[in-house]
Design a protein around this motif. Structure first.
Motif, PDB file in Angstrom:
ATOM      1  N   VAL A  98      36.265  41.329  37.048  1.00 14.64           N
ATOM      2  CA  VAL A  98      37.344  42.135  37.620  1.00 14.64           C
ATOM      3  C   VAL A  98      38.683  41.427  37.434  1.00 14.64           C
TER       4      VAL A  98
ATOM      5  N   GLN B  98      37.724  48.125  30.611  1.00 14.23           N
ATOM      6  CA  GLN B  98      36.366  47.701  30.970  1.00 14.23           C
ATOM      7  C   GLN B  98      35.515  47.478  29.734  1.00 14.23           C
TER       8      GLN B  98
ATOM      9  N   ARG C 285      29.530  43.606  35.259  1.00 11.51           N
ATOM     10  CA  ARG C 285      30.708  44.455  35.327  1.00 11.51           C
ATOM     11  C   ARG C 285      31.358  44.514  36.710  1.00 11.51           C
ATOM     12  N   THR C 286      30.612  44.114  37.734  1.00 10.32           N
ATOM     13  CA  THR C 286      31.200  44.149  39.076  1.00 10.32           C
ATOM     14  C   THR C 286      31.517  42.749  39.599  1.00 10.32           C
TER      15      THR C 286
END
Ligand SMILES: Nc1ncnc2c1ncn2[C@@H]1O[C@H](COP(=O)(O)OP(=O)(O)OP(=O)(O)O)[C@@H](O)[C@H]1O
Ligand SMILES: [Mg+2]
Lengths: 259, 273
Positions: free
Chosen positions: B251, B211, B245-246
């Motif tokens: 992803v 991440q 980040r989502t």
């Protein structure tokens, strides 16, 4: 203050208790005075000869102090030089360790031959026993500097001297302090051994000579007094070194942080 | 920064005492770029960083530095060792180590000023520069604290300030936030991203966190196996804001990195051949 008391009180109480037991034991069993004088008898004898004993203590303290300082300077300097060269380390360090195995009592007469009777021989004797722990501990400390920090200094173009002065020496401080504390005790032992062989009689006879002379005169009380005083010299030197070490480490080293 | 330097690692292998640690690594980052390296523990990531920083010389292959977007013609011909040394000597490269590595006997300000001090910058100048960096890292209140009095996150921020105080053209970060909790880590990731944008320096970040790699870097290189090999770089083309980040593309990119990290060793050999 509370902390100091908590550390200092137990040993003081133990010492007083031991002295009381000793005093009572002498009162009960009444051994001959030349075999075992009681603490109070020792105190009285010391009081009578206090001038000479103080003089002797001063003279022993001076040579232990000088010997310690020489050992500290020589030990740290040699360790610093050795730490900069693998070659010198391989060649000299094993010899230094061997040298340390030579019994001091055996070389003390040599010191008298070289330095004559008196202060210089006792100082040399103190320095010789005290130098090795300083050397070994300092070298250990200098060599165990964090390699990543060495790289850091390398990245920013530090030269050897800067690296030694600003990185290796400070990071070796805990080891140096340990070495100096051991050396402080040894310096007094070295001095007294030196005095046994080379001590000079007369007005400013040191504690080692007082021990010898009192022994010959069967003055066991004075022997005890001289022994106690030389222990006191060691204690003061050790305490001073520990205090200086604490001062230099207190801000950052784990051994001195408050838990 | 107009003069950030890029790095081209070409077929670099490295041996420690005869044992191969890195095998034909190929990595490229353009001036002002941000590259992340992730991979197996013991796979040679730290070693690769030390090679790039010129702390050790590779057993074979070359590392070339590029200035201003173009390959530096001089270093193209010069043996790698020389160009790396030259770059380091100009204080172009800074390191941020695993675990920070502050000098425990110096306070925060003296630690941050150290690189300048070692380069003979006067006390007044270096303290001014160090205070400026500390202000950027919100550490102004702590300049007189000793490292032992700092939290792990603060210690890493001090280490970052120390690495940035020389205004490096190439910043090498070795798992800087690996030992920190997730919240602190996210905050420091964001600080690092902003500093990278403000200073325009080239950054190479070694991390264990996929991440973190995907959210900060423009390219992610996975290093696998023993000896370590580099897989072809994955280009990260998602926007760099806190909310992404989502997002689906984020992803998906993490998934690609994850695939490379968990790929069978024989497949790795196939891909890197
Ligand atoms: N100075 C050295 N001498 C000998 N071997 C070394 C040295 N430094 C590293 N190695 C070896 O090289 C290999 C790679 O080490 P390296 O530190 O580069 O791995 P890494 O990818 O950074 O691992 P980690 O993610 O755990 O930090 C390891 O097997 C290590 O044992
Ligand atoms: Mg590593």
């Amino acid at each position: 203050m509370k902390n100091i008391l908590r550390v200092a009180l137990p040993p003081i109480f133990t010492a007083i208790a031991l002295l009381v037991v000793w005093e009572i034991a002498v009162m009960v069993f009444k051994p001959a005075a030349y075999l075992l004088p009681s603490p109070l008898m020792i105190l009285r004898a010391a009081n009578v000869d206090s001038r000479q004993l103080l003089q002797a203590t001063l003279s022993t303290a001076i040579s232990a102090g000088l010997g310690f300082i020489i050992a500290a300077v020589v030990g740290m300097t040699c360790a610093s030089v050795l730490s900069q060269s693998k070659f010198l380390q391989r060649g000299l360090y094993p010899l230094a360790s061997l040298f340390q195995m030579v019994p001091l009592v055996a070389i003390a007469p040599l010191l008298v031959i070289w330095f004559g009777y008196g202060l210089s021989a006792t100082v040399a004797s103190a320095a010789i026993v005290a130098v090795f722990p300083v050397l070994a501990n300092t070298l250990d400390g200098l060599r165990s500097t964090d390699p990543a920090l060495r790289e850091l200094f390398h990245i920013y173009n530090a030269n050897r001297f800067t690296r030694w002065w600003k990185l290796e020496l400070p990071s070796a401080t805990p080891n140096i302090v340990t070495g100096l504390r051991i050396a402080a005790g040894l310096a007094v032992i070295g001095t007294v051994v030196g005095e046994f062989v080379s001590g000079y009689a007369g007005e400013d006879a040191p504690l080692g000579m007082v021990v010898l002379a009192s022994m010959r005169g069967a003055r066991t009380d004075l022997v005890f007094a001289a022994v106690a005083l030389s222990a006191a010299v060691g204690f003061v030197l050790f305490g001073a070194v520990s205090f200086l070490g604490w001062l230099s480490l207190r801000k950052w080293h784990a051994s001195t942080l408050i838990h | 920064m107009r003069d950030a330097i890029g790095v081209h690692v070409r077929g670099v292998s490295h041996k420690f005492a005869g044992a191969n640690v890195i095998d034909h690594a190929d990595v490229q980052v353009k001036p002002g770029g941000f590259l992340a390296i992730v991979g197996d523990s013991g796979g040679g990531k730290t070693t690769l960083l030390r090679l790039i920083g010129g702390l050790i010389a590779p057993s074979s292959g070359e590392i070339v530095f590029m200035a201003g977007g173009e390959s530096d013609s001089q270093s193209d011909h010069a043996p790698r060792g020389q160009s790396a040394v030259a770059a380091a000597q100009a204080n172009a490269i800074s390191f941020c180590f695993q675990e920070g590595r502050l000098l425990p006997w110096r306070n925060v300000l003296q630690n941050v000023a150290l690189p300048l001090e070692l380069n003979g910058v006067s006390a007044q100048e270096r303290h001014t520069a160090a205070r400026e960096m500390l202000a950027k890292m919100q550490l102004s209140d702590s300049e007189h604290k000793m490292p032992a009095q700092l939290s792990g996150g603060m210690r890493m921020r001090v280490a970052m300030a120390r690495a940035l105080v020389t205004r490096p053209k190439l910043l090498l970060l070795d798992e800087p936030f690996g030992a920190l909790d997730e919240v602190t880590r996210l905050a420091l990731d964001e600080e690092l991203r902003q500093l990278w944008q403000q200073t325009g320096t080239t950054a190479i970040l070694v991390t264990h966190s996929i991440q973190e790699a995907v959210s900060l870097a423009q390219q992610v290189v996975v290093m696998r196996g023993k000896p370590g090999r580099t897989l072809p770089a994955i280009v990260i083309d998602v926007p760099k804001d806190a909310a992404h980040r989502t997002s689906m593309p984020f992803v998906a990119l993490c998934e690609r990195v994850y695939q490379q990290m968990t790929m069978q060793t024989n497949e790795v050999v196939e891909v890197t051949r």
